[in-house]
Design an enzyme around this catalytic site. Structure first.
Site, PDB file in Angstrom:
ATOM      1  N   ARG A 293       0.847  -1.196   0.000  1.00  0.00           N
ATOM      2  CA  ARG A 293       0.000   0.000   0.000  1.00  0.00           C
ATOM      3  C   ARG A 293       0.878   1.240   0.000  1.00  0.00           C
ATOM      4  NH1 ARG A 293      -5.093  -1.644   3.157  1.00  0.00           N
ATOM      5  NH2 ARG A 293      -5.800  -3.301   1.785  1.00  0.00           N
ATOM      6  N   ARG A 308       1.209   0.679  10.264  1.00  0.00           N
ATOM      7  CA  ARG A 308       0.844   1.159   8.929  1.00  0.00           C
ATOM      8  C   ARG A 308       2.075   1.127   8.035  1.00  0.00           C
ATOM      9  NH1 ARG A 308      -3.753   3.737   7.510  1.00  0.00           N
ATOM     10  NH2 ARG A 308      -4.279   4.038   9.694  1.00  0.00           N
ATOM     11  N   GLU A 380      -8.030  -1.757  14.849  1.00  0.00           N
ATOM     12  CA  GLU A 380      -8.567  -2.637  13.801  1.00  0.00           C
ATOM     13  C   GLU A 380      -7.524  -3.648  13.344  1.00  0.00           C
ATOM     14  OE1 GLU A 380      -8.822  -3.745   9.649  1.00  0.00           O
ATOM     15  OE2 GLU A 380      -8.186  -1.674   9.914  1.00  0.00           O
ATOM     16  N   SER A 383     -11.141  -6.426   8.667  1.00  0.00           N
ATOM     17  CA  SER A 383     -12.439  -5.957   8.170  1.00  0.00           C
ATOM     18  C   SER A 383     -13.055  -7.086   7.373  1.00  0.00           C
ATOM     19  CB  SER A 383     -12.268  -4.725   7.273  1.00  0.00           C
ATOM     20  OG  SER A 383     -12.004  -3.580   8.028  1.00  0.00           O
ATOM     21  N   ARG A 423      -0.307  -6.836  12.114  1.00  0.00           N
ATOM     22  CA  ARG A 423      -1.070  -6.284  13.231  1.00  0.00           C
ATOM     23  C   ARG A 423      -1.299  -7.338  14.318  1.00  0.00           C
ATOM     24  NH1 ARG A 423      -5.066  -1.412  11.407  1.00  0.00           N
ATOM     25  NH2 ARG A 423      -3.574  -0.381  10.039  1.00  0.00           N
TER      26      ARG A 423
END
Length: 458
Positions: A293, A308, A380, A383, A423
């Site tokens: 990303r 991140r 988080e 998802s 994560r």
């Protein structure tokens, strides 16, 4: 955030990548992304659903462009029919030696030729405008999705596990990891910011987490392990909704391919252009892959540590199914992701996302947020989204019942993380840290750790 989402309210943009906007000009325009028939039948409901996503006026603009296209096409067809009729009348007038009428008819045919060309241009331009709007519009939220503009509108559904009571002040993961083999300075020298180097048992723990996830999802939850490309073509990125709206969030190679930000992009597109027999559905797939990303627009967010990153690993879950199967499959995928957290004994909560906080392609999303004692908050970690037929339309992937002519409609697609490996490593480091700076290995991971029971200072 591992959802493919823009900032709140960002979904209102209408710019399309040139190659995609040209689809209409190439004669390939379809009722993609959204059902135009349903929009025409009830524009108010469509506009109201979009407004819940923070998008206003788009429905009226789309209807207007669609109406202009249809009107121009109708007039072009009428003009073509008249030109064909006039051409026949020319022959009859000449046979009757009526030169005046023949000349008048020839002039009419010449004028109709120019009119038809102008109408075809108008229809194409209106179609391109409608398509540019279509590709920019997010999926419509499911009726039971709560209203809200951002994460403050999300609803906590349940919690699992109790946060550990520490007899010392727990540290954040990057401080814990710094003495266990985490070397961000070396990563920065090699690749720049937002990359990581993990060494020794810490690197093995990262690998163990991924292996445990993929083995569990295949052996216990019915997902078929799949090895798929890490680079995809533009149409694949378009099919799952990363293009055109989120092009700045993905890395593009010099030959026009894209590095996957999630294996969802590869796995979901395996059915693109296909008509699948209902007897073969649901199709459940999983892949453990690196993901990439650009993190555009995230300056200043989670600059420390492993939260991140430009490069990370994820065990992705994807399901292809019929509309009738979607709700049950959503629940199954959600429970499959939660099973990993429960086996690792990591406290978490399940959040139902509001309309304004969902990813672009989702119609309903649950976030799983793991407890991080070093940060003193939930973050988080997965998802799990039901995309309805949104991606099926973009990919032109349909389903049928054996013996019937034609298809029943677009397939439904779902995707989720089961889990994001980096994560999860963060969560293990924070929840299993000890007062002396060591980190215990969760019991379920020990078969993958070659006898290592604890990470200790290097």
């Amino acid at each position: 955030d591992h959802r493919q989402a823009g900032a709140p309210g960002e979904e209102g943009g209408c710019a399309a990548a040139p190659a995609l906007a040209a689809r209409a000009a190439c004669g390939q325009r379809q009722a993609i992304m959204h059902d135009l028939k349903a929009l025409r039948a009830d524009p108010a409901a469509f506009a109201a659903a979009l407004a819940r996503r923070g998008v206003t006026d788009a429905a009226d603009a789309l209807l207007a462009a669609d109406a202009q296209r249809r009107a121009a096409e109708t007039k072009a067809q009428e003009a073509l029919a008249r030109r064909n009729a006039a051409s026949k009348e020319i022959g009859a007038a000449m046979a009757a030696k009526d030169s005046a009428r023949a000349d008048a008819l020839k002039a009419e045919v010449a004028g109709l030729k120019d009119e038809i060309a102008a109408l075809e241009t108008a229809a194409r331009e209106a179609g391109e405008k409608a398509e540019a709007l279509l590709v920019s519009l997010p999926n419509l939220p499911a009726p039971d999705v709560p209203d809200g503009a951002d994460e403050h509108g999300n609803v906590e559904v349940m919690r699992w596990g109790s946060p550990r009571a520490f007899d010392f002040q727990p540290l954040e993961h990057d401080i814990v990891a710094a003495k266990l083999g985490y070397d961000p300075e070396a990563a920065a020298r090699v690749a720049g910011a937002r990359f990581a180097v993990l060494k020794g048992p810490l690197a093995r723990l990262q690998r163990a987490l991924g292996q445990y996830m993929i083995d569990t999802q295949t052996a216990k939850h019915g997902f078929a392990e799949t090895y798929a490309p890490l680079l995809v073509k533009e149409n694949a990125a378009f099919g799952t909704g990363q293009l055109p709206k989120f092009e700045e969030d993905v890395f593009k190679t010099t030959d026009g391919r894209y590095l996957i930000p999630t294996a969802e992009m590869s796995l979901t597109n395996l059915v693109a252009g296909e008509i699948i027999d209902a007897a073969a559905l649901p199709i459940r797939m999983t892949a453990l892959t690196p993901c990439f990303r650009s993190e555009a627009g995230s300056a200043g967010r989670d600059t420390r540590g492993l939260i991140r990153q430009h490069q990370f690993e994820k065990c992705e879950l994807v399901t292809i199914c019929t509309p009738e199967q979607a709700e049950a499959e959503h629940q199954h995928m959600l429970e499959s992701a939660e099973a990993i957290l429960q086996a690792l004994n990591l406290p978490y909560r399940r959040m139902l996302l509001c309309a304004g906080d969902m990813g672009f392609s989702a119609r309903k999303t649950y976030d799983l947020e793991v407890w991080l004692p070093g940060q003193g908050t939930y973050r988080e970690i997965s998802s799990v989204s039901d995309c309805g037929e949104f991606q099926g339309r973009r990919m032109n992937a349909r389903w049928k019942v054996a013996g019937e002519k034609g298809s029943r409609g677009p397939v439904n697609t779902l995707n989720g993380s089961g889990l994001a490996v980096g994560r999860t490593l963060v969560a293990v480091l924070e929840n299993y840290q000890q007062a002396d700076g060591s980190v215990l290995i969760p019991e379920v991971l020990k078969p993958w750790m070659a006898g290592i029971n604890k990470l200790e200072h290097r």
